[in-house]
Scaffold this motif. Sequence first.
Motif, PDB file in Angstrom:
ATOM      1  N   ILE A 197      46.277   7.683  48.169  1.00  0.00           N
ATOM      2  CA  ILE A 197      46.860   7.605  49.421  1.00  0.00           C
ATOM      3  C   ILE A 197      47.447   5.969  49.315  1.00  0.00           C
ATOM      4  O   ILE A 197      47.019   5.067  49.047  1.00  0.00           O
ATOM      5  CB  ILE A 197      45.884   7.774  50.519  1.00  0.00           C
ATOM      6  N   ASP A 229      54.256   3.929  48.297  1.00  0.00           N
ATOM      7  CA  ASP A 229      54.934   4.985  49.550  1.00  0.00           C
ATOM      8  C   ASP A 229      55.410   3.993  50.493  1.00  0.00           C
ATOM      9  O   ASP A 229      54.657   3.245  51.131  1.00  0.00           O
ATOM     10  CB  ASP A 229      53.718   5.814  50.008  1.00  0.00           C
ATOM     11  N   LYS A 256      53.360   4.881  53.774  1.00  0.00           N
ATOM     12  CA  LYS A 256      51.808   4.754  53.969  1.00  0.00           C
ATOM     13  C   LYS A 256      51.497   3.390  53.230  1.00  0.00           C
ATOM     14  O   LYS A 256      50.362   3.032  53.642  1.00  0.00           O
ATOM     15  CB  LYS A 256      51.090   6.129  53.431  1.00  0.00           C
ATOM     16  N   ASN A 283      45.387  11.857  55.243  1.00  0.00           N
ATOM     17  CA  ASN A 283      45.177  12.156  54.078  1.00  0.00           C
ATOM     18  C   ASN A 283      46.299  12.955  53.699  1.00  0.00           C
ATOM     19  O   ASN A 283      47.189  13.048  54.478  1.00  0.00           O
ATOM     20  CB  ASN A 283      43.881  12.835  53.978  1.00  0.00           C
ATOM     21  N   SER A 284      46.156  13.656  52.402  1.00  0.00           N
ATOM     22  CA  SER A 284      47.086  14.214  51.646  1.00  0.00           C
ATOM     23  C   SER A 284      47.519  15.589  52.464  1.00  0.00           C
ATOM     24  O   SER A 284      48.495  16.140  52.218  1.00  0.00           O
ATOM     25  CB  SER A 284      46.728  14.664  50.303  1.00  0.00           C
ATOM     26  N   ARG A 285      46.339  16.102  53.301  1.00  0.00           N
ATOM     27  CA  ARG A 285      46.766  17.358  54.023  1.00  0.00           C
ATOM     28  C   ARG A 285      47.229  16.740  55.582  1.00  0.00           C
ATOM     29  O   ARG A 285      47.576  17.959  56.117  1.00  0.00           O
ATOM     30  CB  ARG A 285      45.467  17.910  54.217  1.00  0.00           C
TER      31      ARG A 285
END
Length: 301
Positions: free
Chosen positions: A157, A171, A174, A206-208
Amino acid sequence: MEKQFFSYIRVSTSKQGERGVSLKEQLDAITRYAQNHGLQIARSFEERESAAKRGRPIFLDMLRLLRRGKAHGVIIHKIDRSARNLKDWADLGDLMDIGVEVHFVNESLDLNTRGGRLSADIQAVVAADFIRNLREETKKGFYGRLKQGLYPIAAPIGYLDRGGGQPKAPDPVKAPLILEAFELYATGTHSLPRLIEAMYNRGLTNSRGSKLTLNGMSTILNNPFYVGLIRIRKTGELFPGVHTPIVGNKLFDMVQQILRGRRVPRLLKHDFVFRRLVRCHGCGFNLIAELQRGHVYYRCH
């Protein structure tokens, strides 16, 4: 009366199974084989698991049913579809020894003869060796990337994947939030649950797209990838990365001291409204709030 047989088809991954080609071809070949040899398929078993290790649930379930005499035998497309490890092959051999018929569509072998069993054993050994060689080559490629300073798995992340042979990129959304999470925790005023809540309100997920778990936040704060190092958790090995760090070494070390209880957290005497929200235009650091004679002043120190 036709003999009742199971059919067993397998692909190594779920993604291969979604494509459907390999599974369908295996099943079609088994169906033709059964028709040509007067065998009746009573039940089909389909699995999307690698045969390199033991523990395939559907394969084991089928073996249990065969031991209980629920079918006369099993038809499998190829030897390497049944087993790529010698323990599973030995289990299959035990069934043959008690009279369970095992047919391989792609190999014309009479498994009731010593020569046929020997040929099948040799092919099973070759299949197992193929997996060993594949593991060795994969490991070489993995460590080759690490020595180049590249992280050959999914980006953590705060970073983005840029494709094979390319370093991970910060990113733009993020990465600043990751830095802020480290800065907040370094103050010693935030527990992990409070930090998770604070960062979720700022947009760190998170990634979800869900709120980070305690383990997820702990993984972030313990990960030296954010200071430019690649750590293999299983072995503890460290490799210098070529990606751009998000967090400075001093800040990362401070967070590690707090995580390990080596630094006493500071008590927050005043929770100022704009605390850590205003930065100095000149140096880029957060302004520090002070309470003087009932008035709050924000200064660059």
